[in-house]
Design an enzyme around this catalytic site. Structure first.
Site, short mmCIF file in Angstrom:
data_model
loop_
_atom_site.label_atom_id
_atom_site.label_comp_id
_atom_site.label_asym_id
_atom_site.label_seq_id
_atom_site.Cartn_x
_atom_site.Cartn_y
_atom_site.Cartn_z
N HIS A 134 -7.93 1.40 -4.61
CA HIS A 134 -8.97 1.10 -3.62
C HIS A 134 -9.66 2.42 -3.29
O HIS A 134 -9.11 3.25 -2.58
CB HIS A 134 -8.27 0.47 -2.39
CG HIS A 134 -9.15 0.31 -1.19
ND1 HIS A 134 -8.64 0.09 0.08
CD2 HIS A 134 -10.49 0.32 -1.06
CE1 HIS A 134 -9.62 -0.02 0.94
NE2 HIS A 134 -10.76 0.13 0.28
N MET B 105 -11.80 -5.89 4.11
CA MET B 105 -11.01 -5.05 5.03
C MET B 105 -10.81 -5.79 6.34
O MET B 105 -11.75 -6.34 6.92
CB MET B 105 -11.75 -3.73 5.31
CG MET B 105 -11.83 -2.75 4.16
SD MET B 105 -10.25 -2.24 3.45
CE MET B 105 -9.39 -1.54 4.86
N SER C 148 0.85 -1.19 0.00
CA SER C 148 0.00 0.00 0.00
C SER C 148 0.89 1.24 0.00
O SER C 148 1.61 1.50 0.96
CB SER C 148 -0.91 0.01 1.24
OG SER C 148 -1.40 1.32 1.41
C1 DX5 Z 1 -6.70 1.52 4.99
C2 DX5 Z 1 -6.13 1.17 3.65
C3 DX5 Z 1 -5.03 0.18 3.69
C4 DX5 Z 1 -3.83 0.62 4.47
C5 DX5 Z 1 -3.06 -0.60 4.85
O1 DX5 Z 1 -7.83 2.31 4.83
O2 DX5 Z 1 -7.14 0.63 2.83
O3 DX5 Z 1 -4.66 -0.21 2.37
O4 DX5 Z 1 -3.00 1.51 3.78
O5 DX5 Z 1 -2.04 -0.20 5.71
P1 DX5 Z 1 -1.43 -1.19 6.80
O6 DX5 Z 1 -0.88 -2.36 6.10
O7 DX5 Z 1 -0.41 -0.34 7.48
O8 DX5 Z 1 -2.57 -1.58 7.72
ZN ZN Z 2 -6.51 -0.23 0.85
#
Ligand code: DX5
Ligand code: ZN
Length: 223
Positions: A64, A135, A7
């Site tokens: 996303h 999620m 991400s």
């Molecule tokens: C949260 C995002 C994720 C996030 C993941 O709203 O959709 O993609 O960036 O980050 P980590 O891996 O740090 O939880």
């Molecule tokens: Zn995401």
């Protein structure tokens, strides 16, 4: 083989090119988190940043959308070179038409749900989508703690996909790391998104490869 999608929300924005090259060399997809401050209580980045990454990206870009009225921007993301586009089921007035619109723009379509939305609400759309985004934290911020309930939700979703003989993939997003990657792969994840676990690590490339390796080994459930 499981795919790893770093991400870019946790990338070093002062040296973005370095992190784009890291994904090009070691990972499978670019995960781009787009937030509007309305659907989620945070704002991330927009087209100038996406377009800059697109100039150097050699792996597919997976955006996303955490925005209301996602259909408004579908065509624009296609223009930026995004090839996988997901939106939240409850952010769209007409999810089936939004999927059609994404397909019409030549992209793969994904539907996302937060941890408080029953996985069964995705069932009517499984045969329309190329992937689902489950999620494992509430959308809005990187660096949150993985929610353990995700394993059970993932198993239910995977079982329904297999029962119907569909080839829809499941992407898991939030709090994913090398520690939980094997269990997620075993429960049915096909794509793992990881932000802080990759970019806050001393050696991001080795984290990506250990996530991938660990996921390809048979996982033993501890009793
Ligand atoms: C949260 C995002 C994720 C996030 C993941 O709203 O959709 O993609 O960036 O980050 P980590 O891996 O740090 O939880
Ligand atoms: Zn995401």
């Amino acid at each position: 083989m499981i795919q790893i999608a770093p991400s870019m929300l946790s990338a070093d924005f002062l040296h973005l090119e370095k992190d784009v090259e890291l994904v090009n060399m070691h990972a499978d997809l670019f995960h781009l988190d787009i937030m509007d401050g309305v659907f989620v209580p945070n704002i991330s980045y927009g087209f100038p940043v996406v377009d800059a990454m697109a100039c150097r990206a050699e792996k597919p870009m997976d955006a996303h959308l955490m925005i209301i009225k996602p259909e408004k921007f579908v065509e624009r993301f296609a223009k930026s070179g995004v090839s996988m586009l997901s939106f939240h089921l409850n952010a769209s007035d007409d999810p089936a038409s939004t999927v059609d619109l994404i397909h019409g723009c030549g992209m793969k379509a994904g539907m996302a749900i937060n941890p408080d939305i029953p996985v069964e609400s995705l069932f009517p759309y499984l045969d329309k989508c190329e992937y689902l985004l489950l999620m494992s934290v509430f959308a809005g911020f990187g660096g949150q703690k993985f929610i353990e309930d995700t394993y059970g939700r993932l198993r239910v979703l995977k079982a329904e996909i297999l029962r119907r003989g569909l080839d829809c993939l499941i992407e898991v997003d939030g709090g994913v790391s090398a520690a939980n990657a094997p269990a997620l792969a075993e429960a049915g994840a096909d794509i793992l998104v990881a932000g802080s676990a990759v970019f806050k690590a001393e050696d991001p490339a080795s984290v990506i490869s250990s996530m991938r390796d660990a996921s390809s080994r048979p996982f033993m459930i501890k009793k």
